[in-house]
Scaffold this motif. Structure first.
Motif, short mmCIF file in Angstrom:
data_model
loop_
_atom_site.label_atom_id
_atom_site.label_comp_id
_atom_site.label_asym_id
_atom_site.label_seq_id
_atom_site.Cartn_x
_atom_site.Cartn_y
_atom_site.Cartn_z
N SER A 24 0.84 -1.19 0.00
CA SER A 24 0.00 0.00 0.00
C SER A 24 0.88 1.25 0.00
O SER A 24 2.06 1.20 0.35
CB SER A 24 -0.96 -0.01 1.19
OG SER A 24 -0.29 -0.32 2.39
N VAL A 25 0.28 2.38 -0.40
CA VAL A 25 1.03 3.61 -0.54
C VAL A 25 0.20 4.77 0.00
O VAL A 25 -1.03 4.76 -0.10
CB VAL A 25 1.42 3.87 -2.02
CG1 VAL A 25 0.19 3.96 -2.90
CG2 VAL A 25 2.28 5.11 -2.16
N VAL A 26 0.87 5.74 0.59
CA VAL A 26 0.23 7.01 0.98
C VAL A 26 0.99 8.13 0.28
O VAL A 26 2.20 8.03 0.04
CB VAL A 26 0.22 7.22 2.50
CG1 VAL A 26 -0.74 6.27 3.17
CG2 VAL A 26 1.61 7.07 3.11
N THR A 27 0.25 9.20 -0.07
CA THR A 27 0.84 10.26 -0.88
C THR A 27 0.59 11.63 -0.26
O THR A 27 -0.28 11.82 0.59
CB THR A 27 0.26 10.28 -2.31
OG1 THR A 27 -1.14 10.58 -2.23
CG2 THR A 27 0.44 8.93 -2.99
N ALA A 28 1.37 12.59 -0.73
CA ALA A 28 1.13 14.00 -0.40
C ALA A 28 -0.01 14.52 -1.27
O ALA A 28 -0.50 13.82 -2.18
CB ALA A 28 2.40 14.80 -0.64
N ASN A 29 -0.41 15.76 -1.01
CA ASN A 29 -1.53 16.34 -1.77
C ASN A 29 -1.23 16.46 -3.26
O ASN A 29 -2.15 16.47 -4.08
CB ASN A 29 -1.88 17.72 -1.21
CG ASN A 29 -2.50 17.64 0.17
OD1 ASN A 29 -3.01 16.59 0.57
ND2 ASN A 29 -2.46 18.74 0.90
N PHE A 33 14.45 5.10 -4.00
CA PHE A 33 14.25 6.40 -4.64
C PHE A 33 13.91 7.46 -3.61
O PHE A 33 14.46 8.57 -3.64
CB PHE A 33 13.12 6.32 -5.67
CG PHE A 33 13.48 5.62 -6.95
CD1 PHE A 33 14.43 6.16 -7.81
CD2 PHE A 33 12.88 4.43 -7.30
CE1 PHE A 33 14.77 5.53 -9.01
CE2 PHE A 33 13.20 3.78 -8.49
CZ PHE A 33 14.15 4.33 -9.34
N LEU A 34 13.00 7.15 -2.70
CA LEU A 34 12.60 8.13 -1.69
C LEU A 34 13.78 8.47 -0.79
O LEU A 34 13.98 9.63 -0.43
CB LEU A 34 11.43 7.60 -0.87
CG LEU A 34 10.14 7.28 -1.63
CD1 LEU A 34 9.02 6.95 -0.66
CD2 LEU A 34 9.74 8.43 -2.54
N ALA A 35 14.57 7.45 -0.42
CA ALA A 35 15.73 7.70 0.43
C ALA A 35 16.76 8.58 -0.27
O ALA A 35 17.47 9.36 0.37
CB ALA A 35 16.36 6.38 0.86
N ALA A 36 16.84 8.47 -1.61
CA ALA A 36 17.79 9.27 -2.38
C ALA A 36 17.25 10.65 -2.71
O ALA A 36 17.95 11.45 -3.36
CB ALA A 36 18.15 8.53 -3.67
N GLY A 37 16.02 10.94 -2.29
CA GLY A 37 15.43 12.25 -2.57
C GLY A 37 14.86 12.37 -3.96
O GLY A 37 14.63 13.49 -4.44
N ILE A 38 14.62 11.25 -4.65
CA ILE A 38 14.02 11.27 -5.98
C ILE A 38 12.51 11.07 -5.81
O ILE A 38 12.06 10.02 -5.36
CB ILE A 38 14.59 10.16 -6.87
CG1 ILE A 38 16.09 10.37 -7.10
CG2 ILE A 38 13.86 10.11 -8.21
CD1 ILE A 38 16.75 9.27 -7.88
N PRO A 39 11.71 12.09 -6.13
CA PRO A 39 10.26 11.95 -5.96
C PRO A 39 9.70 10.83 -6.85
O PRO A 39 10.17 10.62 -7.97
CB PRO A 39 9.70 13.30 -6.38
CG PRO A 39 10.87 14.24 -6.30
CD PRO A 39 12.08 13.43 -6.63
N VAL A 40 8.72 10.14 -6.33
CA VAL A 40 8.01 9.11 -7.10
C VAL A 40 6.56 9.56 -7.23
O VAL A 40 5.84 9.67 -6.23
CB VAL A 40 8.09 7.74 -6.40
CG1 VAL A 40 7.25 6.70 -7.17
CG2 VAL A 40 9.53 7.27 -6.26
N ASP A 41 6.15 9.88 -8.45
CA ASP A 41 4.76 10.28 -8.69
C ASP A 41 3.86 9.05 -8.67
O ASP A 41 4.18 8.03 -9.32
CB ASP A 41 4.63 10.97 -10.05
CG ASP A 41 5.14 12.40 -10.04
OD1 ASP A 41 5.79 12.80 -9.05
OD2 ASP A 41 4.90 13.12 -11.03
N VAL A 42 2.76 9.15 -7.95
CA VAL A 42 1.78 8.07 -7.90
C VAL A 42 0.60 8.45 -8.78
O VAL A 42 -0.06 9.46 -8.54
CB VAL A 42 1.33 7.79 -6.46
CG1 VAL A 42 0.25 6.71 -6.44
CG2 VAL A 42 2.52 7.36 -5.61
#
Length: 265
Positions: free
Chosen positions: A156-161, A224-233
Motif C-alpha cells: 500500500s502507498v500514501v501520498t502527499a496532496n 528512490f525516496l531515500a535518495a530524494g528522488i520523488p516518485v509520482d503516484v
C-alpha cells in the motif's frame, strides 16, 4: 517517446522459488506459466517500442524462447527488478522511457501502463512514476486476515496532496479507524508494482546505497525516496476483478479466480 517494457524475472524467489515457471489456469482452463501470462499482458499495451524479459536464469530464458520475446541476460548480482532493469536498459539503444512490468504483473490492465506513459509525457521533469488504485473494503479485509496470519498480500502507498509518494509499505497503511471500511472502496490505495523510469533515474538508483527502510520492507522503490528522488503516484481506476501478485503458493487459487473474472485465457 521511445518506450520499452522490461519484465524482470528471477528463478530464486525467496518466498516462492521458481515462480516464473508456475502454471496458472485461465478462464477456459488452459494452463500457462506466470512469465508467459506476464508477457501477454505487457504485449496488450499499445504504442511501445518493444517488450523484453530480463533475467539471469537460463531456465527462464529457455522458456521465453518459445514465446517469441526478446531476452536480455543480466547479472545474478542484481538485487531487485529495478537494478535488473537498469542493467538491461544499458543494452538497448537510448530508450526515452523504461517500463518495469514486473514478472508477476499478469493481471495488470494495459490502461495502467498507458496512464504512466501519458503522465511521464505530460510531466517531463518527473523521473519516476508508478500506479495505485483504491482498494475495495472487502479486499482490504482479506488482506487484514492474511496479515494476521503472517502472509504478505500486497503493498500500500500514501501520498502527499500533489500525488507524490510519502511512503510504501507491505503493511496496510494508513491506519483504519472504526467505520473506515463501511463503504465499497476503502481509503487504502494498493500499489501496482509497475514503474516508469527515465534512464537517468535508473543510473542514480544503482549508485545509491540500499536504505534501512528498503531492507526492512523489502521494497525496492523506497531507495528512490531515500535518495530524494520523488516518485509520482498515478491514480488508476479499480478494475472489476481483484488484482493479485504471485507471492506465495496460496496466491495461485485467487489469481486463477481473477483470471476467470477478467475473462483471460
Amino acid at each position: 517517446m521511445n518506450t520499452v517494457i522490461l519484465i524482470p524475472a528471477r528463478y530464486a524467489s525467496t518466498r516462492y522459488p521458481g515462480k516464473p515457471l508456475v502454471e496458472l489456469k485461465g478462464c477456459q482452463g488452459t494452463a500457462k506459466t506466470l512469465i508467459q501470462r506476464s508477457i501477454e499482458a505487457a504485449r496488450r499495451v499499445p504504442g511501445v517500442s518493444g517488450v523484453f524479459v530480463t533475467t539471469d536464469d537460463d531456465r527462464i530464458a529457455d522458456a521465453c524462447a518459445g514465446f517469441g520475446v526478446g531476452v536480455l541476460m543480466t547479472s545474478p548480482e542484481c538485487r531487485n527488478g529495478t537494478e535488473r532493469c537498469a542493467e538491461a536498459a544499458a543494452q538497448l539503444y537510448e530508450p526515452d522511457l523504461v517500463i518495469n512490468f514486473q514478472g508477476d504483473a499478469l493481471l495488470t490492465p494495459p490502461g495502467f501502463v498507458t496512464a504512466l506513459i501519458d503522465h511521464m509525457d505530460a510531466n517531463p521533469n518527473t523521473d519516476v512514476a508508478t500506479p495505485a488504485m483504491r482498494q475495495r473494503a472487502s479486499e482490504v479485509r482479506v488482506l487484514q486476515a492474511e496479515e494476521a496470519q503472517g502472509r504478505v498480500g500486497g503493498t500500500s502507498v500514501v501520498t502527499a496532496n500533489d500525488g507524490r509518494a510519502l511512503y510504501f509499505s507491505k503493511k496496510l497503511i494508513p491506519y483504519l479507524p472504526k467505520g473506515a471500511l463501511d463503504g465499497e472502496l476503502s481509503p487504502v490505495r494498493l500499489h501496482i508494482g509497475i514503474y516508469a523510469y527515465r534512464p537517468s533515474a535508473l543510473a542514480t538508483y544503482v549508485a545509491t546505497p540500499i536504505s534501512d527502510l528498503e531492507q526492512l520492507e523489502g521494497l525496492e522503490q523506497l531507495r528512490f525516496l531515500a535518495a530524494g528522488i520523488p516518485v509520482d503516484v498515478v491514480e488508476v481506476d479499480t478494475p472489476p476483478f481483484t488484482l493479485r501478485e504471485l507471492n506465495n503458493p496460496e496466491d495461485v487459487e485467487p489469481i486463477e479466480a481473477a483470471l476467470a473474472a477478467a475473462g483471460l485465457e
